[in-house]
Scaffold this motif. Structure first.
Motif, PDB file in Angstrom:
ATOM      1  N   TYR A  73      -9.293   6.293  -7.438  1.00 49.07           N
ATOM      2  CA  TYR A  73      -8.714   5.388  -8.429  1.00 49.07           C
ATOM      3  C   TYR A  73      -7.878   6.165  -9.455  1.00 49.07           C
ATOM      4  CZ  TYR A  73      -8.146   2.017 -12.114  1.00 49.07           C
ATOM      5  OH  TYR A  73      -7.593   1.209 -13.075  1.00 49.07           O
ATOM      6  N   TRP A  76      -4.594   6.870  -7.762  1.00 48.66           N
ATOM      7  CA  TRP A  76      -3.783   5.750  -7.308  1.00 48.66           C
ATOM      8  C   TRP A  76      -3.572   4.645  -8.345  1.00 48.66           C
ATOM      9  CZ3 TRP A  76      -5.193   4.109  -1.623  1.00 48.66           C
ATOM     10  CH2 TRP A  76      -4.847   5.140  -0.751  1.00 48.66           C
ATOM     11  N   LYS A  77      -4.173   4.745  -9.507  1.00 44.68           N
ATOM     12  CA  LYS A  77      -4.193   3.600 -10.428  1.00 44.68           C
ATOM     13  C   LYS A  77      -2.812   3.064 -10.795  1.00 44.68           C
ATOM     14  CE  LYS A  77      -4.824   6.490 -14.507  1.00 44.68           C
ATOM     15  NZ  LYS A  77      -5.781   6.847 -15.551  1.00 44.68           N
ATOM     16  N   GLN A  79      -0.175   2.949  -8.789  1.00 42.46           N
ATOM     17  CA  GLN A  79       0.582   2.705  -7.560  1.00 42.46           C
ATOM     18  C   GLN A  79       0.141   1.390  -6.924  1.00 42.46           C
ATOM     19  OE1 GLN A  79       0.818   6.224  -4.998  1.00 42.46           O
ATOM     20  NE2 GLN A  79      -0.159   7.362  -6.661  1.00 42.46           N
ATOM     21  N   ASN A  80       1.029   0.769  -6.200  1.00 41.24           N
ATOM     22  CA  ASN A  80       0.718  -0.478  -5.497  1.00 41.24           C
ATOM     23  C   ASN A  80      -0.039  -0.158  -4.213  1.00 41.24           C
ATOM     24  OD1 ASN A  80       1.930  -2.358  -7.295  1.00 41.24           O
ATOM     25  ND2 ASN A  80       3.920  -1.664  -6.562  1.00 41.24           N
ATOM     26  N   LYS A  81      -1.306   0.174  -4.378  1.00 42.86           N
ATOM     27  CA  LYS A  81      -2.151   0.540  -3.251  1.00 42.86           C
ATOM     28  C   LYS A  81      -3.462  -0.222  -3.350  1.00 42.86           C
ATOM     29  CE  LYS A  81      -0.101   5.063  -2.533  1.00 42.86           C
ATOM     30  NZ  LYS A  81      -0.278   6.222  -1.679  1.00 42.86           N
ATOM     31  N   TYR A  82      -4.288  -0.048  -2.334  1.00 39.96           N
ATOM     32  CA  TYR A  82      -5.561  -0.765  -2.250  1.00 39.96           C
ATOM     33  C   TYR A  82      -6.702   0.219  -2.067  1.00 39.96           C
ATOM     34  CZ  TYR A  82      -2.486  -4.675  -1.268  1.00 39.96           C
ATOM     35  OH  TYR A  82      -1.499  -5.622  -1.349  1.00 39.96           O
ATOM     36  N   CYS A 125      -2.986  -0.589  -8.837  1.00 34.65           N
ATOM     37  CA  CYS A 125      -3.894  -0.423  -7.702  1.00 34.65           C
ATOM     38  C   CYS A 125      -4.938  -1.542  -7.707  1.00 34.65           C
ATOM     39  CB  CYS A 125      -4.587   0.927  -7.789  1.00 34.65           C
ATOM     40  SG  CYS A 125      -5.666   1.273  -6.399  1.00 34.65           S
TER      41      CYS A 125
END
Length: 163
Positions: A73, A76-77, A79-82, A125
């Motif tokens: 997290y 990636w926080k 960024q448009n990620k999962y 994210c």
């Protein structure tokens, strides 16, 4: 969609790894024990180009799965990620202590952490949790469908409980 999956040789992780396509797998068998901080850091680096991270390996005893969530997290926080965590529905000590005494506690910590991130940290994210109960062949297919629902949704799906 490219996925990084921890525990990719286990029951749930292995099913997802073999059925989602475009996956990178991280398990003890290929040198990625999530209880090891260096292995966690290597997973973060190697998963960077992926669109989704499926946090499947619990790595107990301890909080390694939750630690892995926090590290991914942090990376990636913005960024448009999962980040999709595999928890368990109602980790009752009567059922899950057959796995390991502290298993219900470990999964509860993961669930509370996911909830905290969703409520306290508004970022790009999307962080979700899928909570299966006892895993069967039918449950595995449902877990895959839940992953697809999460990544194809236009909104944040907080949790999916499978009975």
């Amino acid at each position: 969609m490219n996925y990084a999956i921890t525990g990719h040789t286990g029951q749930v992780g292995g099913f997802l790894y073999n059925n989602l396509g475009n996956c990178v797998g991280f398990s003890k068998t290929n040198g990625f024990d999530i209880t090891d901080d260096d292995a966690q850091d290597r997973i973060i680096l190697e998963a960077y180009k992926c669109d989704g991270f499926i946090n499947c390996a619990h790595g107990g005893p301890g909080t390694a799965q939750t630690d892995m969530l926090w590290k991914m997290y942090a990376r990636w926080k913005n960024q448009n990620k999962y980040i999709i965590n595999i928890g368990t529905d109602h980790a009752s000590p009567q059922v899950w202590s057959t796995v390991r005494t502290d298993y219900p506690l470990e999964k509860s910590i993961l669930a509370v952490t996911v909830d905290h991130i969703q409520k306290q940290h508004k970022t790009k994210c999307k962080v979700s949790i899928i909570n299966p109960n006892v895993v069967t062949v039918d449950t595995l297919a449902d877990i895959k469908q839940a992953v697809m629902l999460i990544v194809n949704s236009r909104t944040q799906i907080t949790s999916i409980n499978l009975q």
